[in-house]
Scaffold this motif. Structure first.
Motif, PDB file in Angstrom:
ATOM      1  N   PRO A  31      -4.100  -2.498 -12.769  1.00  0.00           N
ATOM      2  CA  PRO A  31      -3.161  -1.715 -11.943  1.00  0.00           C
ATOM      3  C   PRO A  31      -3.192  -2.204 -10.501  1.00  0.00           C
ATOM      4  O   PRO A  31      -4.226  -2.576  -9.967  1.00  0.00           O
ATOM      5  CB  PRO A  31      -3.696  -0.280 -12.060  1.00  0.00           C
ATOM      6  CG  PRO A  31      -5.130  -0.446 -12.411  1.00  0.00           C
ATOM      7  CD  PRO A  31      -5.219  -1.696 -13.255  1.00  0.00           C
ATOM      8  N   LYS A  32      -2.028  -2.200  -9.912  1.00  0.00           N
ATOM      9  CA  LYS A  32      -1.928  -2.654  -8.532  1.00  0.00           C
ATOM     10  C   LYS A  32      -2.523  -1.622  -7.592  1.00  0.00           C
ATOM     11  O   LYS A  32      -2.447  -0.427  -7.820  1.00  0.00           O
ATOM     12  CB  LYS A  32      -0.453  -2.900  -8.166  1.00  0.00           C
ATOM     13  CG  LYS A  32       0.169  -4.059  -8.921  1.00  0.00           C
ATOM     14  CD  LYS A  32       1.596  -4.284  -8.458  1.00  0.00           C
ATOM     15  CE  LYS A  32       2.233  -5.471  -9.188  1.00  0.00           C
ATOM     16  NZ  LYS A  32       3.621  -5.687  -8.744  1.00  0.00           N
ATOM     17  N   ARG A  33      -3.181  -2.104  -6.528  1.00  0.00           N
ATOM     18  CA  ARG A  33      -3.764  -1.215  -5.523  1.00  0.00           C
ATOM     19  C   ARG A  33      -2.648  -0.565  -4.714  1.00  0.00           C
ATOM     20  O   ARG A  33      -1.694  -1.207  -4.308  1.00  0.00           O
ATOM     21  CB  ARG A  33      -4.683  -2.004  -4.589  1.00  0.00           C
ATOM     22  CG  ARG A  33      -5.386  -1.136  -3.546  1.00  0.00           C
ATOM     23  CD  ARG A  33      -6.191  -1.998  -2.607  1.00  0.00           C
ATOM     24  NE  ARG A  33      -7.273  -2.656  -3.304  1.00  0.00           N
ATOM     25  CZ  ARG A  33      -8.487  -2.113  -3.479  1.00  0.00           C
ATOM     26  NH1 ARG A  33      -8.727  -0.902  -2.999  1.00  0.00           N
ATOM     27  NH2 ARG A  33      -9.417  -2.769  -4.120  1.00  0.00           N
ATOM     28  N   LYS A  34      -2.799   0.712  -4.514  1.00  0.00           N
ATOM     29  CA  LYS A  34      -1.787   1.408  -3.740  1.00  0.00           C
ATOM     30  C   LYS A  34      -1.807   0.946  -2.295  1.00  0.00           C
ATOM     31  O   LYS A  34      -2.845   0.537  -1.774  1.00  0.00           O
ATOM     32  CB  LYS A  34      -2.023   2.919  -3.814  1.00  0.00           C
ATOM     33  CG  LYS A  34      -1.861   3.481  -5.216  1.00  0.00           C
ATOM     34  CD  LYS A  34      -2.078   4.988  -5.213  1.00  0.00           C
ATOM     35  CE  LYS A  34      -1.899   5.559  -6.614  1.00  0.00           C
ATOM     36  NZ  LYS A  34      -2.104   7.021  -6.643  1.00  0.00           N
ATOM     37  N   LYS A  35      -0.679   1.049  -1.660  1.00  0.00           N
ATOM     38  CA  LYS A  35      -0.562   0.557  -0.291  1.00  0.00           C
ATOM     39  C   LYS A  35      -1.445   1.343   0.674  1.00  0.00           C
ATOM     40  O   LYS A  35      -1.948   0.786   1.637  1.00  0.00           O
ATOM     41  CB  LYS A  35       0.908   0.626   0.161  1.00  0.00           C
ATOM     42  CG  LYS A  35       1.820  -0.322  -0.619  1.00  0.00           C
ATOM     43  CD  LYS A  35       3.241  -0.239  -0.096  1.00  0.00           C
ATOM     44  CE  LYS A  35       4.153  -1.200  -0.853  1.00  0.00           C
ATOM     45  NZ  LYS A  35       5.546  -1.140  -0.356  1.00  0.00           N
ATOM     46  N   GLY A  36      -1.639   2.627   0.430  1.00  0.00           N
ATOM     47  CA  GLY A  36      -2.417   3.452   1.351  1.00  0.00           C
ATOM     48  C   GLY A  36      -3.878   3.593   0.985  1.00  0.00           C
ATOM     49  O   GLY A  36      -4.551   4.496   1.476  1.00  0.00           O
ATOM     50  N   ALA A  37      -4.390   2.709   0.109  1.00  0.00           N
ATOM     51  CA  ALA A  37      -5.782   2.848  -0.335  1.00  0.00           C
ATOM     52  C   ALA A  37      -6.765   2.575   0.791  1.00  0.00           C
ATOM     53  O   ALA A  37      -7.859   3.134   0.810  1.00  0.00           O
ATOM     54  CB  ALA A  37      -6.050   1.903  -1.503  1.00  0.00           C
ATOM     55  N   LEU A  38      -6.418   1.716   1.734  1.00  0.00           N
ATOM     56  CA  LEU A  38      -7.320   1.384   2.837  1.00  0.00           C
ATOM     57  C   LEU A  38      -7.193   2.338   4.014  1.00  0.00           C
ATOM     58  O   LEU A  38      -7.984   2.245   4.960  1.00  0.00           O
ATOM     59  CB  LEU A  38      -7.044  -0.047   3.323  1.00  0.00           C
ATOM     60  CG  LEU A  38      -7.324  -1.178   2.322  1.00  0.00           C
ATOM     61  CD1 LEU A  38      -6.946  -2.515   2.935  1.00  0.00           C
ATOM     62  CD2 LEU A  38      -8.789  -1.171   1.917  1.00  0.00           C
TER      63      LEU A  38
ATOM     64  N   TYR B 211     -10.381   4.439   5.035  1.00  0.00           N
ATOM     65  CA  TYR B 211     -11.409   3.623   5.674  1.00  0.00           C
ATOM     66  C   TYR B 211     -11.031   3.263   7.104  1.00  0.00           C
ATOM     67  O   TYR B 211     -11.891   3.193   7.988  1.00  0.00           O
ATOM     68  CB  TYR B 211     -11.648   2.352   4.853  1.00  0.00           C
ATOM     69  CG  TYR B 211     -12.080   2.631   3.440  1.00  0.00           C
ATOM     70  CD1 TYR B 211     -13.409   2.926   3.143  1.00  0.00           C
ATOM     71  CD2 TYR B 211     -11.164   2.617   2.394  1.00  0.00           C
ATOM     72  CE1 TYR B 211     -13.810   3.187   1.840  1.00  0.00           C
ATOM     73  CE2 TYR B 211     -11.558   2.883   1.093  1.00  0.00           C
ATOM     74  CZ  TYR B 211     -12.883   3.164   0.822  1.00  0.00           C
ATOM     75  OH  TYR B 211     -13.277   3.430  -0.453  1.00  0.00           O
ATOM     76  N   LEU B 212      -9.754   3.028   7.329  1.00  0.00           N
ATOM     77  CA  LEU B 212      -9.308   2.722   8.683  1.00  0.00           C
ATOM     78  C   LEU B 212      -9.429   3.950   9.594  1.00  0.00           C
ATOM     79  O   LEU B 212      -9.709   3.819  10.788  1.00  0.00           O
ATOM     80  CB  LEU B 212      -7.851   2.237   8.659  1.00  0.00           C
ATOM     81  CG  LEU B 212      -7.603   0.896   7.956  1.00  0.00           C
ATOM     82  CD1 LEU B 212      -6.111   0.580   7.933  1.00  0.00           C
ATOM     83  CD2 LEU B 212      -8.375  -0.225   8.642  1.00  0.00           C
ATOM     84  N   LEU B 213      -9.242   5.131   9.030  1.00  0.00           N
ATOM     85  CA  LEU B 213      -9.332   6.351   9.835  1.00  0.00           C
ATOM     86  C   LEU B 213     -10.772   6.644  10.269  1.00  0.00           C
ATOM     87  O   LEU B 213     -11.002   7.156  11.371  1.00  0.00           O
ATOM     88  CB  LEU B 213      -8.771   7.535   9.054  1.00  0.00           C
ATOM     89  CG  LEU B 213      -7.250   7.509   8.789  1.00  0.00           C
ATOM     90  CD1 LEU B 213      -6.840   8.674   7.928  1.00  0.00           C
ATOM     91  CD2 LEU B 213      -6.473   7.514  10.105  1.00  0.00           C
ATOM     92  N   ILE B 214     -11.749   6.353   9.400  1.00  0.00           N
ATOM     93  CA  ILE B 214     -13.146   6.632   9.760  1.00  0.00           C
ATOM     94  C   ILE B 214     -13.808   5.455  10.468  1.00  0.00           C
ATOM     95  O   ILE B 214     -14.956   5.573  10.907  1.00  0.00           O
ATOM     96  CB  ILE B 214     -13.978   7.001   8.513  1.00  0.00           C
ATOM     97  CG1 ILE B 214     -14.079   5.799   7.565  1.00  0.00           C
ATOM     98  CG2 ILE B 214     -13.394   8.211   7.815  1.00  0.00           C
ATOM     99  CD1 ILE B 214     -15.012   6.037   6.405  1.00  0.00           C
TER     100      ILE B 214
END
Length: 333
Positions: free
Chosen positions: A35-42, A45-48
């Motif tokens: 399955p393709k990784r969703k666009k908002g998966a990262l 991590y960027l927020l924290i």
């Protein structure tokens, strides 16, 4: 469908030829195995990331500097001139672990911590159980008072306790003198370290009880009421209801709060420092004050950092246990 199309398609599959007793599975198109990784998966991590960078800057550098300095011999000359201190290996740790005073201070710290933790958890549990029986407005009033006490700055709380235990104008001496005689007027509580530590422990316990009470009360509200009623109908006493119904529910929270109290009370510094007028006597030194004294009073900065590092190693086991209990609680939920 024409006869030519049927012939080109080949003979039909039988039940034996198809997998799982006749169920034909369609093949997955090429390139769709994962399955393709969703666009908002990262995004989480960027927020924290800013918080992680800030914590690393505040805690990581001092910790690394402490470890390095504990293997050196930094004195006043190296601090003022900026010269690189000489490396001494494990000499600082050998001197510390071979010093009887260090072990005496460690024992004093452990005993003080144990007394504070036991008293805090016992009083906090009793008050939280009492809150379950209070009316709504009384409970809200008590909660407000606990939060107000919890939010009081340490400097203000220490000043209040210094006034309460003051030898000339202290309220404690005045009240005791009314029942035990005028000999208690002018009594200095800090001449005897045991009495002095009793005052300090009272300040530590007073400041820690609000957190314990509110946390345990929140855990008590999760106890199913039908289980309590069933146990009471079966003839269980109040202690039996607490032991077999209430305690299993609040036990994980109680253990976590106890572990946090161990860490906090083991590192008590400000209460002793302020109650002793910024000049605590050697008999009032715990590991935190002992490390500070070695570093800034004796100007043996490397030895002070070595003591601090040993203290961190002592508490690391408690911290690991706390994290394990936290993870277990998350798995149960």
């Amino acid at each position: 469908m024409t006869a030519a199309d049927t012939k080109a398609a080949g003979p039909p599959l039988s039940a034996a030829d198809t997998p799982e007793g006749g169920t034909v599975h369609k093949s997955r198109p090429a390139g769709t195995g994962r399955p393709k990784r969703k666009k908002g998966a990262l995004l989480p991590y960027l927020l924290i990331l800013p918080a992680i960078v800030a914590l690393a800057a505040v805690y990581a550098y001092p910790l690394v500097k402490t470890v390095i300095m504990s293997f050196q011999d930094m004195g006043r000359r190296e601090l003022w001139t900026g010269e690189s201190p000489p490396w001494v290996g494990f000499d600082q740790f050998t001197n510390i672990l071979g010093d009887a005073e260090f072990w005496h201070v460690t024992l004093r710290t452990v005993v003080f911590m144990a007394v504070c933790v036991v008293a805090t958890m016992a009083i906090g549990l009793l008050v939280s159980l009492l809150m379950m029986r209070l009316s709504t407005w009384v409970r809200l009033t008590l909660t407000t008072a606990l939060i107000a006490a919890w939010s009081m700055p340490l400097l203000v709380a220490s000043s209040i306790f210094r006034w309460l235990a003051d030898s000339d104008y202290g309220l404690v001496n005045t009240i005791i003198a009314k029942f035990a005689g005028d000999d208690w007027l002018g009594h200095n509580w800090f001449l005897d370290p045991l009495q002095g530590f009793a005052v300090i422990a009272a300040l530590v316990i007073w400041g820690a009880i609000p957190f314990v009470v509110i946390t345990l009360y929140a855990a008590l509200t999760q106890v199913p009421g039908e289980l309590t009623e069933a146990a009471q109908l079966d003839g269980a006493s109040a202690f039996g209801v607490f032991r077999f119904v209430t305690w299993p529910v609040i036990k994980p929270v109680f253990i976590m709060v106890t572990t946090l109290s161990v860490i906090w009370d083991f590192n008590v510094f400000g209460q002793i420092w302020l109650l002793r007028g910024n000049k605590p006597e050697p008999d009032y030194e715990t590991l935190g004050l002992y490390s500070f004294s070695k570093a800034f009073t004796s100007t043996s900065f490397s030895q002070g950092t070595a003591i601090a590092l040993v203290t961190v190693l002592m508490l690391s086991g408690v911290a690991v246990y706390y994290l394990r209990q936290l993870m277990k609680t998350g798995e149960v939920e």
